[in-house]
Design a protein around this motif. Sequence first.
Motif, PDB file in Angstrom:
ATOM      1  N   PRO A 180       0.806  -1.222   0.000  1.00 14.73           N
ATOM      2  CA  PRO A 180       0.000   0.000   0.000  1.00 14.73           C
ATOM      3  C   PRO A 180       0.842   1.277   0.000  1.00 14.73           C
ATOM      4  N   LEU A 181       0.338   2.295  -0.678  1.00 14.55           N
ATOM      5  CA  LEU A 181       0.899   3.629  -0.628  1.00 14.55           C
ATOM      6  C   LEU A 181      -0.187   4.610  -1.052  1.00 14.55           C
ATOM      7  N   GLU A 196      -4.472  26.742 -12.797  1.00 17.01           N
ATOM      8  CA  GLU A 196      -5.514  26.281 -11.891  1.00 17.01           C
ATOM      9  C   GLU A 196      -5.248  24.820 -11.543  1.00 17.01           C
ATOM     10  N   GLN A 197      -5.339  24.471 -10.259  1.00 19.29           N
ATOM     11  CA  GLN A 197      -5.043  23.115  -9.811  1.00 19.29           C
ATOM     12  C   GLN A 197      -6.202  22.550  -9.000  1.00 19.29           C
ATOM     13  N   VAL A 198      -6.512  21.280  -9.265  1.00 19.32           N
ATOM     14  CA  VAL A 198      -7.518  20.555  -8.505  1.00 19.32           C
ATOM     15  C   VAL A 198      -6.901  19.212  -8.119  1.00 19.32           C
ATOM     16  N   VAL A 199      -6.906  18.895  -6.818  1.00 18.84           N
ATOM     17  CA  VAL A 199      -6.242  17.687  -6.314  1.00 18.84           C
ATOM     18  C   VAL A 199      -7.276  16.705  -5.775  1.00 18.84           C
ATOM     19  N   ARG A 200      -7.089  15.427  -6.104  1.00 13.97           N
ATOM     20  CA  ARG A 200      -7.936  14.367  -5.587  1.00 13.97           C
ATOM     21  C   ARG A 200      -7.055  13.200  -5.137  1.00 13.97           C
ATOM     22  N   GLU A 201      -7.419  12.603  -4.007  1.00  7.24           N
ATOM     23  CA  GLU A 201      -6.726  11.381  -3.590  1.00  7.24           C
ATOM     24  C   GLU A 201      -7.367  10.191  -4.283  1.00  7.24           C
ATOM     25  N   MET A 202      -6.534   9.304  -4.809  1.00  3.74           N
ATOM     26  CA  MET A 202      -7.045   8.139  -5.512  1.00  3.74           C
ATOM     27  C   MET A 202      -7.434   7.056  -4.506  1.00  3.74           C
ATOM     28  N   PRO A 203      -8.674   6.572  -4.548  1.00  2.27           N
ATOM     29  CA  PRO A 203      -9.103   5.506  -3.629  1.00  2.27           C
ATOM     30  C   PRO A 203      -8.511   4.169  -4.068  1.00  2.27           C
ATOM     31  N   ASN A 240       8.809  -0.489  -3.748  1.00  2.00           N
ATOM     32  CA  ASN A 240       7.447  -0.801  -4.185  1.00  2.00           C
ATOM     33  C   ASN A 240       7.425  -0.943  -5.700  1.00  2.00           C
ATOM     34  N   GLN A 241       6.420  -1.644  -6.163  1.00  6.96           N
ATOM     35  CA  GLN A 241       6.169  -1.770  -7.598  1.00  6.96           C
ATOM     36  C   GLN A 241       4.736  -1.336  -7.872  1.00  6.96           C
TER      37      GLN A 241
END
Length: 257
Positions: A180-181, A196-203, A240-241
């Motif tokens: 996990p990471l 312009e920047q929009v950030v989302r964490e990937m589930p 990690n891979q």
Amino acid sequence: MAKLGGNFLDKAFYARSIGRWARAARLAMSADLPSLRKQRLRARQLKAHLDGLIHIADARLALPMIGSTSFPKPHNADWSWRPELWRGPLATPGISSVQTKSMLGKEITLFHDCEVSELTLRQLRNTREADLAPYGLRMDVFRFDGSFLSLVIDLPDAGVTGLKRNHLLRMDAIVELEKPLEIFARLNIKNGPNTEQVVREMPLDQNAITVEFDLAYSNLNERRVEGAWIDLIFEGPEMNQVVLRDLTFSRRPRAQL
């Protein structure tokens, strides 16, 4: 004239040929050396042609088909795209000891601040029936002495032309992790002197991931949009891979309330 593999005579010739080579293989231990030398030469010549045929056949018959742009997208999408790395073979399929700003293909760039790079990038062939993308991307990270690692995907002009604040930009990915990471996706839109920047964490609790960027909450200047790109930011990537089996983008206008 009969075509190869087309009728009874061809099948009979093929069966005799297979039988002759099978017999030669069985008797190879007791064959006299001059005969064995001739058989080896003929076998090598035949093997070269067979290996060539098998190599091409495997590439053409493996799933999914090279060049595929097929993937699920919203029914009202006005643009969709799969980057070239996931569509077809690259001239340079891999890089080791990847330096910052190195590109794999024309659309993917890796950024980091490591003093000593122990990173590799490699395009791999997807052959699983579940995969829609012909190719994937594998990133191996060994010792990591930097503070950031990001993979940048430049969006094409078609995805930027006509971009409005009422658009939803969607990214779909299939991700496999060795351990996990955290991965963050950041949309960057160059409009005039501003970005312009929009950030989302990937589930990452599932392999198939969907992330949406709602431009209604941005300060986008629609008349000055010049370009856009996505940063995939990897937190704590050491030892990690990461395999990106697929990566696709689409956009659609949001529903009017």
